[in-house]
Design a protein around this motif. Sequence first.
Motif, PDB file in Angstrom:
ATOM      1  N   ASP A 195       0.781  -1.235   0.049  1.00  0.00           N
ATOM      2  CA  ASP A 195       0.085  -0.051   0.137  1.00  0.00           C
ATOM      3  C   ASP A 195       0.654   1.066  -0.244  1.00  0.00           C
ATOM      4  OD1 ASP A 195      -2.565  -1.011   1.143  1.00  0.00           O
ATOM      5  OD2 ASP A 195      -1.352  -1.810   1.733  1.00  0.00           O
ATOM      6  N   ASN A 196       0.330   2.335  -0.874  1.00  0.00           N
ATOM      7  CA  ASN A 196       1.904   3.621  -0.533  1.00  0.00           C
ATOM      8  C   ASN A 196       0.038   4.514  -0.885  1.00  0.00           C
ATOM      9  OD1 ASN A 196       2.779   5.471  -0.739  1.00  0.00           O
ATOM     10  ND2 ASN A 196       4.163   5.005  -2.776  1.00  0.00           N
ATOM     11  N   GLY A 197      -0.722   4.920   0.029  1.00  0.00           N
ATOM     12  CA  GLY A 197      -1.570   6.096  -0.228  1.00  0.00           C
ATOM     13  C   GLY A 197      -2.675   5.357  -0.780  1.00  0.00           C
ATOM     14  N   ASP A 198      -2.889   5.881  -1.798  1.00  0.00           N
ATOM     15  CA  ASP A 198      -3.928   5.945  -2.991  1.00  0.00           C
ATOM     16  C   ASP A 198      -3.788   4.519  -3.769  1.00  0.00           C
ATOM     17  OD1 ASP A 198      -6.528   7.104  -2.211  1.00  0.00           O
ATOM     18  OD2 ASP A 198      -5.601   9.296  -2.141  1.00  0.00           O
ATOM     19  N   LYS A 253       0.869  11.978   3.047  1.00  0.00           N
ATOM     20  CA  LYS A 253      -0.092  11.214   4.101  1.00  0.00           C
ATOM     21  C   LYS A 253       0.724  10.395   4.502  1.00  0.00           C
ATOM     22  CE  LYS A 253      -4.182  13.759   2.812  1.00  0.00           C
ATOM     23  NZ  LYS A 253      -5.566  14.383   2.153  1.00  0.00           N
ATOM     24  N   MET A 254       1.006   8.944   3.728  1.00  0.00           N
ATOM     25  CA  MET A 254       1.652   8.430   4.048  1.00  0.00           C
ATOM     26  C   MET A 254       2.469   7.951   5.595  1.00  0.00           C
ATOM     27  SD  MET A 254       0.245   4.527   4.099  1.00  0.00           S
ATOM     28  CE  MET A 254       1.490   3.000   3.055  1.00  0.00           C
ATOM     29  N   LEU A 255       4.009   8.907   4.871  1.00  0.00           N
ATOM     30  CA  LEU A 255       4.800   9.401   5.835  1.00  0.00           C
ATOM     31  C   LEU A 255       3.866   9.735   6.733  1.00  0.00           C
ATOM     32  CD1 LEU A 255       7.937   8.824   4.910  1.00  0.00           C
ATOM     33  CD2 LEU A 255       7.871  11.676   4.365  1.00  0.00           C
ATOM     34  N   SER A 270      -0.690   3.734   7.857  1.00  0.00           N
ATOM     35  CA  SER A 270      -2.780   3.756   7.665  1.00  0.00           C
ATOM     36  C   SER A 270      -3.117   2.978   5.954  1.00  0.00           C
ATOM     37  CB  SER A 270      -2.567   4.866   7.071  1.00  0.00           C
ATOM     38  OG  SER A 270      -2.768   6.208   7.968  1.00  0.00           O
ATOM     39  N   GLN A 271      -3.675   2.255   5.629  1.00  0.00           N
ATOM     40  CA  GLN A 271      -3.929   1.004   4.501  1.00  0.00           C
ATOM     41  C   GLN A 271      -5.309   1.545   4.028  1.00  0.00           C
ATOM     42  OE1 GLN A 271      -2.788  -2.844   6.358  1.00  0.00           O
ATOM     43  NE2 GLN A 271      -1.725  -2.522   4.726  1.00  0.00           N
ATOM     44  N   LEU A 272      -5.327   1.773   3.141  1.00  0.00           N
ATOM     45  CA  LEU A 272      -7.320   1.755   2.188  1.00  0.00           C
ATOM     46  C   LEU A 272      -7.886   1.041   1.257  1.00  0.00           C
ATOM     47  CD1 LEU A 272      -6.662   5.521   0.738  1.00  0.00           C
ATOM     48  CD2 LEU A 272      -7.479   5.328   3.404  1.00  0.00           C
ATOM     49  N   GLY A 273      -8.689   0.831   1.789  1.00  0.00           N
ATOM     50  CA  GLY A 273      -9.754  -0.065   0.651  1.00  0.00           C
ATOM     51  C   GLY A 273      -9.451   0.056  -0.265  1.00  0.00           C
ATOM     52  N   SER A 274      -9.230   1.148  -0.450  1.00  0.00           N
ATOM     53  CA  SER A 274      -9.400   1.558  -2.415  1.00  0.00           C
ATOM     54  C   SER A 274      -7.993   1.001  -2.339  1.00  0.00           C
ATOM     55  CB  SER A 274      -9.697   2.801  -2.418  1.00  0.00           C
ATOM     56  OG  SER A 274      -8.756   3.801  -1.688  1.00  0.00           O
ATOM     57  N   ALA A 275      -6.994   0.950  -2.166  1.00  0.00           N
ATOM     58  CA  ALA A 275      -5.830   0.628  -2.258  1.00  0.00           C
ATOM     59  C   ALA A 275      -5.734  -1.013  -2.493  1.00  0.00           C
ATOM     60  CB  ALA A 275      -4.737   1.254  -1.162  1.00  0.00           C
ATOM     61  N   ALA A 276      -5.827  -1.227  -2.005  1.00  0.00           N
ATOM     62  CA  ALA A 276      -6.312  -3.124  -1.275  1.00  0.00           C
ATOM     63  C   ALA A 276      -7.062  -3.678  -2.514  1.00  0.00           C
ATOM     64  CB  ALA A 276      -7.345  -3.581   0.084  1.00  0.00           C
ATOM     65  N   ILE A 277      -7.727  -3.200  -3.163  1.00  0.00           N
ATOM     66  CA  ILE A 277      -8.836  -3.497  -4.120  1.00  0.00           C
ATOM     67  C   ILE A 277      -8.208  -2.926  -5.140  1.00  0.00           C
ATOM     68  CG2 ILE A 277     -10.340  -3.496  -5.702  1.00  0.00           C
ATOM     69  CD1 ILE A 277     -12.124  -2.750  -2.626  1.00  0.00           C
ATOM     70  N   LEU A 278      -7.036  -2.093  -4.935  1.00  0.00           N
ATOM     71  CA  LEU A 278      -6.286  -1.602  -6.548  1.00  0.00           C
ATOM     72  C   LEU A 278      -5.394  -3.096  -6.395  1.00  0.00           C
ATOM     73  CD1 LEU A 278      -5.168  -0.199  -8.522  1.00  0.00           C
ATOM     74  CD2 LEU A 278      -4.579   1.630  -7.257  1.00  0.00           C
ATOM     75  N   GLY A 279      -5.483  -3.139  -5.360  1.00  0.00           N
ATOM     76  CA  GLY A 279      -3.697  -4.016  -5.522  1.00  0.00           C
ATOM     77  C   GLY A 279      -3.718  -5.879  -5.857  1.00  0.00           C
ATOM     78  N   GLY A 280      -5.105  -6.109  -5.546  1.00  0.00           N
ATOM     79  CA  GLY A 280      -6.215  -7.348  -6.203  1.00  0.00           C
ATOM     80  C   GLY A 280      -5.345  -7.099  -7.558  1.00  0.00           C
ATOM     81  N   VAL A 281      -5.805  -5.835  -8.154  1.00  0.00           N
ATOM     82  CA  VAL A 281      -5.925  -6.427 -10.094  1.00  0.00           C
ATOM     83  C   VAL A 281      -4.381  -6.213 -10.525  1.00  0.00           C
ATOM     84  CG1 VAL A 281      -6.917  -4.452 -11.561  1.00  0.00           C
ATOM     85  CG2 VAL A 281      -8.560  -4.525  -9.206  1.00  0.00           C
ATOM     86  N   VAL A 282      -3.640  -4.885  -9.162  1.00  0.00           N
ATOM     87  CA  VAL A 282      -2.523  -5.249 -10.467  1.00  0.00           C
ATOM     88  C   VAL A 282      -1.706  -6.479 -10.414  1.00  0.00           C
ATOM     89  CG1 VAL A 282      -0.490  -4.088  -9.819  1.00  0.00           C
ATOM     90  CG2 VAL A 282      -2.231  -2.592  -9.736  1.00  0.00           C
TER      91      VAL A 282
END
Length: 307
Positions: A195-198, A253-255, A270-282
């Motif tokens: 994860d890295n912010g958004d 903000k992550m920093l 911090s971790q965002l659900g949108s980033a977690a889903i993006l991670g699944g796609v990537v």
Amino acid sequence: NTQYSGPKKEEGYKTEKFANFSVSMKNKYTYVYYPWNFSMVKIVKKNDYLELKTNRNRDLITKKEQDKLRDTKIAVFGMSVGSNISLVLTQAGISNNIVIADFDELDTTNLNRIIAGTHQIGLNKTIIASRRIYEDNPFAKVTSLVKGATKKNVEKLLKEKKIDIIVEEVDNLSFKIDTRKLAIKYKVPVVMITDNGDGVVLHVERYDLGYKKIFNKDIPYWDDILSKPPSMELMGNVIMNDIVGGVKNIDLKMLKSVDKVLKKELVSWSQLGSAAILGGVVATVMIKKIINNEDNHIYIAKNIFVI
């Protein structure tokens, strides 16, 4: 059925050809029982189900490619971002035989990034993920390591050739390094999302193609770091510098979040659900490219943001 992809469904259903087809399929079905939600489902048998399920992938994924993707054995270690990766893989028809691992139980604070419900709080994350995989593909073969992945059980799986690709998403530096040493030994590629912010950071290490470093550093570098138990500060530095690629690449903000963790003002970064889903796609797109020989870079470390 794909035989009737031309006419509208209502027209196709009225034809004699479809009537004969229906008769021929009369006994070609099975029942699936989901004990966790008390559901019994009548569906077509395995080959027909998988053909129908992946039909709309054509020809972004050809039939030949789909068969290859389905037969690739993938292990996903860590069910935070990893839960999203395992689900997107399954949805794409990739890895009918999948290993998932996590010793942890779902907590309320996980619900911003793990697709689950309040009724599942306290349930092992691996069990939650395996149920969602079976609901999407009842013919999947899921190996659930509810006590987590260890150096010992990972090597056993690799030795028995039950893993073709590793997705590593565990918050333990020693395990990350041990896993990659095993991947070097057994010549298996490793994919990781951070994860890295958004956005997310994609790491790909093609040990199947002869890559012999870990996060682009020689193994003695990691042996030196792990010569004593890694502290939270060390983990933060490794994530910022060795994994994300330096402070300049980190979401501001992550920093700030990482700084608060080190000062014990936050439980974790911090971790965002949108980033977690993006991670699944990537991760899924990258794995598809690896399996279909569409990408042969031996090492990738790439920040990916949307919009």
